[in-house]
Each structure stands twice: as C-alpha cells, then as structure tokens.
Scaffold this active site. Structure first.
Site, PDB file in Angstrom:
ATOM      1  N   SER A  52       0.841  -1.200   0.000  1.00  0.00           N
ATOM      2  CA  SER A  52       0.000   0.000   0.000  1.00  0.00           C
ATOM      3  C   SER A  52       0.874   1.247   0.000  1.00  0.00           C
ATOM      4  O   SER A  52       0.368   2.359  -0.217  1.00  0.00           O
ATOM      5  CB  SER A  52      -0.951  -0.005   1.202  1.00  0.00           C
ATOM      6  OG  SER A  52      -0.246  -0.269   2.400  1.00  0.00           O
ATOM      7  N   ASP A  90       5.733  -6.854   2.420  1.00  0.00           N
ATOM      8  CA  ASP A  90       4.950  -7.342   1.280  1.00  0.00           C
ATOM      9  C   ASP A  90       5.849  -7.650   0.097  1.00  0.00           C
ATOM     10  O   ASP A  90       6.727  -6.852  -0.260  1.00  0.00           O
ATOM     11  CB  ASP A  90       3.943  -6.263   0.842  1.00  0.00           C
ATOM     12  CG  ASP A  90       2.526  -6.595   1.276  1.00  0.00           C
ATOM     13  OD1 ASP A  90       2.222  -7.783   1.522  1.00  0.00           O
ATOM     14  OD2 ASP A  90       1.722  -5.650   1.368  1.00  0.00           O
ATOM     15  N   LYS A 120       5.123 -11.273   3.090  1.00  0.00           N
ATOM     16  CA  LYS A 120       3.696 -11.557   2.876  1.00  0.00           C
ATOM     17  C   LYS A 120       3.439 -11.603   1.379  1.00  0.00           C
ATOM     18  O   LYS A 120       4.025 -10.806   0.633  1.00  0.00           O
ATOM     19  CB  LYS A 120       2.818 -10.486   3.534  1.00  0.00           C
ATOM     20  CG  LYS A 120       1.323 -10.631   3.217  1.00  0.00           C
ATOM     21  CD  LYS A 120       0.443  -9.808   4.125  1.00  0.00           C
ATOM     22  CE  LYS A 120       0.171  -8.397   3.681  1.00  0.00           C
ATOM     23  NZ  LYS A 120      -0.435  -8.249   2.344  1.00  0.00           N
ATOM     24  N   GLU A 122       0.131 -12.513  -1.696  1.00  0.00           N
ATOM     25  CA  GLU A 122      -1.309 -12.659  -1.912  1.00  0.00           C
ATOM     26  C   GLU A 122      -1.608 -13.937  -2.698  1.00  0.00           C
ATOM     27  O   GLU A 122      -0.851 -14.296  -3.600  1.00  0.00           O
ATOM     28  CB  GLU A 122      -1.843 -11.443  -2.696  1.00  0.00           C
ATOM     29  CG  GLU A 122      -1.690 -10.138  -1.943  1.00  0.00           C
ATOM     30  CD  GLU A 122      -2.219  -8.928  -2.715  1.00  0.00           C
ATOM     31  OE1 GLU A 122      -2.784  -9.098  -3.823  1.00  0.00           O
ATOM     32  OE2 GLU A 122      -2.067  -7.799  -2.192  1.00  0.00           O
ATOM     33  N   GLU A 189      -8.831  -9.958   3.974  1.00  0.00           N
ATOM     34  CA  GLU A 189      -9.218  -8.583   3.663  1.00  0.00           C
ATOM     35  C   GLU A 189     -10.626  -8.556   3.083  1.00  0.00           C
ATOM     36  O   GLU A 189     -10.923  -9.255   2.101  1.00  0.00           O
ATOM     37  CB  GLU A 189      -8.210  -7.969   2.675  1.00  0.00           C
ATOM     38  CG  GLU A 189      -8.565  -6.527   2.320  1.00  0.00           C
ATOM     39  CD  GLU A 189      -7.433  -5.739   1.680  1.00  0.00           C
ATOM     40  OE1 GLU A 189      -6.301  -6.254   1.572  1.00  0.00           O
ATOM     41  OE2 GLU A 189      -7.696  -4.583   1.298  1.00  0.00           O
TER      42      GLU A 189
HETATM   43  O1  KIV Z   1      -0.395  -3.411   1.712  1.00  0.00           O
HETATM   44  C1  KIV Z   1      -1.121  -3.367   2.709  1.00  0.00           C
HETATM   45  O2  KIV Z   1      -1.235  -2.344   3.392  1.00  0.00           O
HETATM   46  C2  KIV Z   1      -1.868  -4.571   3.060  1.00  0.00           C
HETATM   47  C3  KIV Z   1      -2.875  -4.465   4.153  1.00  0.00           C
HETATM   48  C4  KIV Z   1      -4.106  -3.819   3.639  1.00  0.00           C
HETATM   49  C5  KIV Z   1      -3.169  -5.770   4.775  1.00  0.00           C
HETATM   50  O3  KIV Z   1      -1.675  -5.592   2.480  1.00  0.00           O
END
Ligand code: KIV
Length: 271
Positions: A52, A90, A120, A122, A189
């Site tokens: 994000s 991420d 993390k 997806e 989410e």
């Molecule tokens: O990138 C992010 O902020 C996220 C959250 C919304 C879990 O993946």
C-alpha cells in the site's frame, strides 16, 4: 546481564497469542522517523511494510506499480526504527507470481537487503508451491486472502469478497492450503465476518483481519488511513483515530501566513 530492551515479537509469540486468545495488533509503516519508531514505541505487535506504500507514499492508483527495490528501500527504513515489533514485508506484484524460484529469489532479496523478519504474499492454492519453497529456506511467510489488491484488474472493484457460497468455500480451502504450506499467519481482507470467524476457528495459525470483523485473531489497518492523513478513502471498516491530515494542513497554512506577514522568524528565532 538481563537486557532492558522489550522482548521481541516473533512468529511464535503470535501463535501463542492466538492460543491464549490475546488479540494481535498490526499496522502498516513505510519509513523510519515518523512512523516505524512511533508505532513500535506505542506497542504494536506487527508492522507491515505494505505494498500500500504504492498508494500512500507514491500516490499511485493501485499497488501494482511498486517494485521490489522500492519495497526493500521502505523496509530498510522501517527496520531502522524498530526494536520490538515483528516486521513483515509485502512481496510486490510481479516478484513471486511467475514461478517458485523467482518467488524464493525475491524473498531472499527482501530478507538480506532490508533486514525484515518475514514476507507476505497474496493468493491461495496457486501460490502454495512458492510458500513451501520460501518457508523451506527459513523465511516466515504470511498469506493474504479475500480482497487481494494486486489482482484489482481481475476483480474490477474493491468490494467485499467471498459473499457467494462457492467463493467462501474456496477461501476456507485456500486458507487451509496456506497453513499446510507453512504460512505462520494469514490476512483476510474485506470478507464477511461470519466467514472470517469460521476460517479463524478452523485454522491453528493466527488470522489478521482488515474489514473482516471481530473474530479474527488480530486486526490490521493502513496507518495513514487510521490517522486521518489520507482523506479520500472511507470504507465502512475504517476507524479514524486522529485527524493528522487536518492538523498538518492547519500547521502549514499558519507557517505560510507567518512567513508572508514576516511574523516568522521573530527576535528569538534568529542569530
Ligand atoms: O499493503 C497493505 O497495506 C496490506 C494491508 C491492507 C493488509 O496488504
């Protein structure tokens, strides 16, 4: 000598928190001075260096454009400000979808170059081979199901996911597959609360919800949203804890006025 530093949060800490019913608090952060230090100091359990950052820091419409190098840069800044929290980074779009070797290489770059503690990614069954390979290399992996913003062009909207029975059943299967593949936790989410409850109860790993109701094992929000820095994003699940955007705007307007009126700098503010 006993260290006076706070005990660090690990993936084991999170597992024990689930087992004892203690809720996990997670927020995003993307830099050192403002947020990582403050958020860690305030007692957060997990900091997510979320992709994000693409929206919040770079002003992009989606998370798709952010690169692996940019994620590593943000993660390095965050790591420099953190003493206690577990820092999850991420994996950006394009850094793991191709094949499990590419995914492993990207995860290793994140860990080596940023100093992050976990990654993390997806997706469900389709990413399990990559999850296994990354976990086998010793890197903890957090999954992410439900609304997966990197696939926005496939979904077409940011609306609630898994409202239909078939998609809900698939989410349950995917969450089990991620657990079996070795994920230490999974983010849900924007899915119905009842489904998040059912999935959380059926898993031994902790679930972290964003727009997924109260029965997940923890909650995550995007820091800039909950502090009122981003203004044009008001989904139902978002609670705003401050209006820092308003406060910053007022401060800057006052500064502009003071410079123009020559009120700043005054007698005490010069040499
Ligand atoms: O990138 C992010 O902020 C996220 C959250 C919304 C879990 O993946």
């Amino acid at each position: 000598m006993v260290s006076s530093r706070a005990k660090k949060v690990t993936t084991q800490t999170l597992l024990k928190m689930k087992q004892s019913g203690e809720k996990i608090a997670m927020l995003t952060a993307y830099d050192y001075s403002l947020w990582a230090r403050l958020v860690d100091g305030a007692g957060i359990d997990v900091i997510l260096v979320g992709d994000s950052a693409s929206n919040v820091m770079a002003g992009n419409e989606t998370t798709v454009p952010i690169t692996l190098d940019q994620m590593i840069y943000h993660a390095q800044c965050v790591i420099n400000g953190v003493d206690r929290a577990l820092v999850v980074v991420d994996m950006p779009f394009g850094s793991y979808q191709g094949d499990s070797k590419t995914a492993l290489d990207s995860a290793i770059r994140i860990m080596k170059e940023s100093g992050g503690h976990a990654v993390k990614l997806e997706g469900g069954a389709e990413v399990c081979e990559s999850v296994k390979r990354i976990v086998e290399a010793g890197i903890p992996v957090m999954g992410h199901l439900g609304l997966t913003p990197q696939s926005i062009y496939k979904f077409g909207t940011y609306s609630v996911r898994a409202k239909e029975e078939a998609e809900a059943a698939r989410l349950i299967e995917d969450s089990k597959a991620l657990e079996e593949a070795g994920c230490f936790s999974v983010v849900f989410e924007k899915i119905p609360s009842e489904l998040a409850k059912q999935a959380s109860e059926s898993l031994t790993i902790p679930t972290i919800g964003i727009g997924a109701g109260p029965d997940c094992d923890g909650q995550v929000l995007v820091l800039h949203d909950m502090l009122g820095i981003t203004k044009d994003f008001s989904p139902r699940f978002l609670r705003r804890y401050a209006d820092l955007g308003g406060a910053a705007e007022a401060a800057v307007s006052q500064y502009v006025a003071d410079v123009r009126s020559q009120d700043f700098p005054n007698e005490e503010e010069r040499y």
